[in-house]
Design a protein around this motif. Structure first.
Motif, mmCIF file in Angstrom:
data_model
loop_
_atom_site.group_PDB
_atom_site.id
_atom_site.type_symbol
_atom_site.label_atom_id
_atom_site.label_comp_id
_atom_site.label_asym_id
_atom_site.label_seq_id
_atom_site.Cartn_x
_atom_site.Cartn_y
_atom_site.Cartn_z
ATOM 1 N N THR A 100 0.998 -1.109 0.019
ATOM 2 C CA THR A 100 0.050 0.024 0.038
ATOM 3 C C THR A 100 1.025 1.317 0.056
ATOM 4 N N GLU A 101 1.942 1.108 0.320
ATOM 5 C CA GLU A 101 3.129 2.230 0.384
ATOM 6 C C GLU A 101 4.427 2.082 -0.208
ATOM 7 N N LEU A 102 4.802 2.642 -0.796
ATOM 8 C CA LEU A 102 6.462 2.545 -1.341
ATOM 9 C C LEU A 102 6.968 3.972 -1.375
ATOM 10 N N SER A 103 8.108 4.031 -0.838
ATOM 11 C CA SER A 103 8.881 5.402 -0.825
ATOM 12 C C SER A 103 10.470 5.127 -0.800
ATOM 13 N N ILE A 104 10.990 5.975 -1.494
ATOM 14 C CA ILE A 104 12.442 5.716 -1.618
ATOM 15 C C ILE A 104 13.067 7.112 -1.196
ATOM 16 N N ILE A 128 8.752 8.691 -4.734
ATOM 17 C CA ILE A 128 10.270 8.216 -5.173
ATOM 18 C C ILE A 128 10.724 9.624 -5.859
ATOM 19 N N SER A 129 11.351 10.539 -4.754
ATOM 20 C CA SER A 129 11.863 11.807 -5.122
ATOM 21 C C SER A 129 13.237 12.169 -4.911
ATOM 22 N N ARG A 130 13.942 12.912 -5.577
ATOM 23 C CA ARG A 130 15.068 13.293 -5.320
ATOM 24 C C ARG A 130 16.180 12.269 -5.782
ATOM 25 N N ASN A 131 15.982 11.532 -6.840
ATOM 26 C CA ASN A 131 16.945 10.629 -7.381
ATOM 27 C C ASN A 131 17.085 10.781 -8.974
ATOM 28 N N PHE A 132 17.346 9.738 -9.628
ATOM 29 C CA PHE A 132 17.823 10.024 -10.876
ATOM 30 C C PHE A 132 16.833 9.087 -12.038
ATOM 31 N N ASP A 151 4.358 11.206 -5.816
ATOM 32 C CA ASP A 151 5.426 12.156 -5.879
ATOM 33 C C ASP A 151 6.638 11.394 -6.586
ATOM 34 N N LEU A 152 6.999 12.143 -7.668
ATOM 35 C CA LEU A 152 8.060 11.577 -8.543
ATOM 36 C C LEU A 152 9.056 13.088 -8.863
ATOM 37 N N SER A 153 8.992 13.890 -7.743
ATOM 38 C CA SER A 153 9.815 15.161 -7.882
ATOM 39 C C SER A 153 11.278 14.983 -8.027
ATOM 40 N N TYR A 154 11.839 15.894 -8.577
ATOM 41 C CA TYR A 154 13.529 15.951 -8.324
ATOM 42 C C TYR A 154 13.939 14.706 -9.129
ATOM 43 N N ILE A 175 2.712 15.331 -7.242
ATOM 44 C CA ILE A 175 4.005 16.407 -7.396
ATOM 45 C C ILE A 175 4.960 15.677 -8.214
ATOM 46 N N LEU A 176 5.237 16.432 -9.177
ATOM 47 C CA LEU A 176 6.026 16.107 -10.311
ATOM 48 C C LEU A 176 7.094 17.322 -10.545
ATOM 49 N N CYS A 177 7.118 18.144 -9.715
ATOM 50 C CA CYS A 177 7.979 19.234 -10.087
ATOM 51 C C CYS A 177 9.569 18.800 -10.013
#
Length: 395
Positions: A100-104, A128-132, A151-154, A175-177
């Motif tokens: 139900t939840e996935l974050s990196i 999954i934010s602030r990666n490449f 949230d796939l930002s940065y 959040i896709l900034c």
């Protein structure tokens, strides 16, 4: 063959003496193994130290279980300053059917986002934010009908925002900034969507009247290449408390009605708007940034209620309302930037004592400056506009 593999894993678990009650289902066990093999700790990180597959995976760092299945996976050390992880996201992550939840956490995760993530039908939170992360956003994410936060930002994402993402019925945060997304803004259907952050991309086109739902409270579209009028769109967004449309190419007037809802932080700088800004009487706005646009007309006295007001680099004309001066001298206005407009005067005494806590900049208008005050470097050195640019200035 598949049954034989699962049976072998089960024998392996029993061999190391794990109690049956603590064993997750073999499919989840194999998925965690594949995920571990594709990721590594960056120097200084020890996140995977607890990932010993001879013990119960539900005790691993970042792994949360319900009965015998993995329900949440938070990869990396969430502490501030943690170096994070490197590697790629293994497609086996889609095998975690109860997830139900996935974050990196921020790190150096590269490669594309696996399409198999859409197989985790129960996913509610994906960050999954602030990666490449590169490549396009999988259109298959629309199969996650219960997804609330994306949230796939940065990252380094390219391509357009899949129109199918806009059909997610439960989406509340998008959040896709800070990516490299292009194309237009799709139509969002979720009536529980409260936050959209798409700033610093390469989005183009106009915002259609039905693209954004009235439930929005936070909207940031800054640093894109969006065009066209926005006043009819903004009239529908009567719950906004943050709005940033800066550094785009929007056109048209902004009607005063859009200020009848309590915007707490408005930034519309460096656009191509035309018209007069007319906020209502009872609005209290900490910051309004309309700088670097093509707004025109006279200043509304109602804008003097703003604590930090940036109207510089526009086409405003006429006299500065007395209410601006009164509130500035009373320390109710902390920043008042009016430089680089076509204003013709302001009723302030040359001997006026401007509070230390307040900043006023008037230069490069169609007036002789009544007071000399510090201005930002970008305001330049010229105090007044050339008379040839000021058709209404006489003297």
């Amino acid at each position: 063959m598949r049954f034989a593999t699962l049976f072998s894993v089960l024998l392996l678990l029993l061999r190391f003496g794990l109690i049956v009650e603590s064993i997750i289902v073999p499919v989840d066990f194999l998925a965690l193994q594949a995920i571990r093999k594709s990721l590594d700790d960056l120097p200084g990180s020890n996140f995977f130290d607890s990932w010993d597959f001879t013990s119960d995976p539900c005790n691993f760092a970042g792994v949360y279980c319900d009965d015998d299945k993995v329900t949440a996976l938070n990869l990396g050390d969430p502490r501030a300053g943690s170096p994070g992880l490197s590697g790629r996201i293994d497609p086996a992550i889609g095998k975690l059917s109860a997830l139900t939840e996935l974050s990196i956490v921020p790190g150096r995760i590269m490669g594309s986002l696996p399409h198999t993530i859409s197989q985790s039908k129960n996913l509610r939170f994906l960050a999954i934010s602030r990666n490449f992360i590169s490549g396009e956003i999988p259109a298959s994410l629309s199969e996650l009908r219960g997804l609330k936060t994306l949230d796939l930002s940065y990252n380094q994402l390219t391509g357009s925002i899949p129109p199918s993402i806009g059909s997610l019925p439960e989406l509340s945060n998008l959040i896709l900034c800070h990516n490299h997304l292009n194309g237009s803004i799709p139509q969002f259907l979720s009536q529980s969507l409260t936050r959209i952050d798409l700033k610093r991309n390469n989005l183009t086109g106009i915002i259609s009247l039905t693209s954004l739902p009235p439930s929005l409270q936070y909207l940031s579209l800054a640093w894109n290449q969006l065009t066209g009028p926005v006043y009819r769109v903004l009239l529908r967004l009567n719950q906004l408390n943050y709005l940033d449309l800066s550094l785009n190419r929007f056109t048209g007037a902004i009607p005063g009605q859009i200020f009848t809802f309590p915007i707490t932080n408005l930034q519309l700088q460096r656009n191509f708007f035309y018209g007069v800004i007319q906020p209502p009487n009872q609005v209290t706005i900490p910051t309004v940034d309309l700088s670097y646009n093509r707004f025109s007309g006279e200043l509304s006295p109602l804008l003097s209620n703003v604590q930090n007001l940036y109207l510089n680099n526009n086409r405003f004309t006429g006299q500065v309302p007395v209410s601006f001066v009164d509130r500035l001298l009373a320390s109710n206005i902390q920043t008042l930037y009016l430089q680089h407009n076509f204003l013709t005067g302001i009723q302030i005494s040359p001997a006026a004592d401007i509070p230390v806590s307040s900043s006023l900049c008037l230069q490069y208008n169609c007036m002789v400056l009544p007071v000399q005050t510090p201005c930002p470097v970008k305001a330049g050195l010229q105090k007044t506009r050339p008379t040839t640019q000021c058709s209404e200035w006489r003297g």
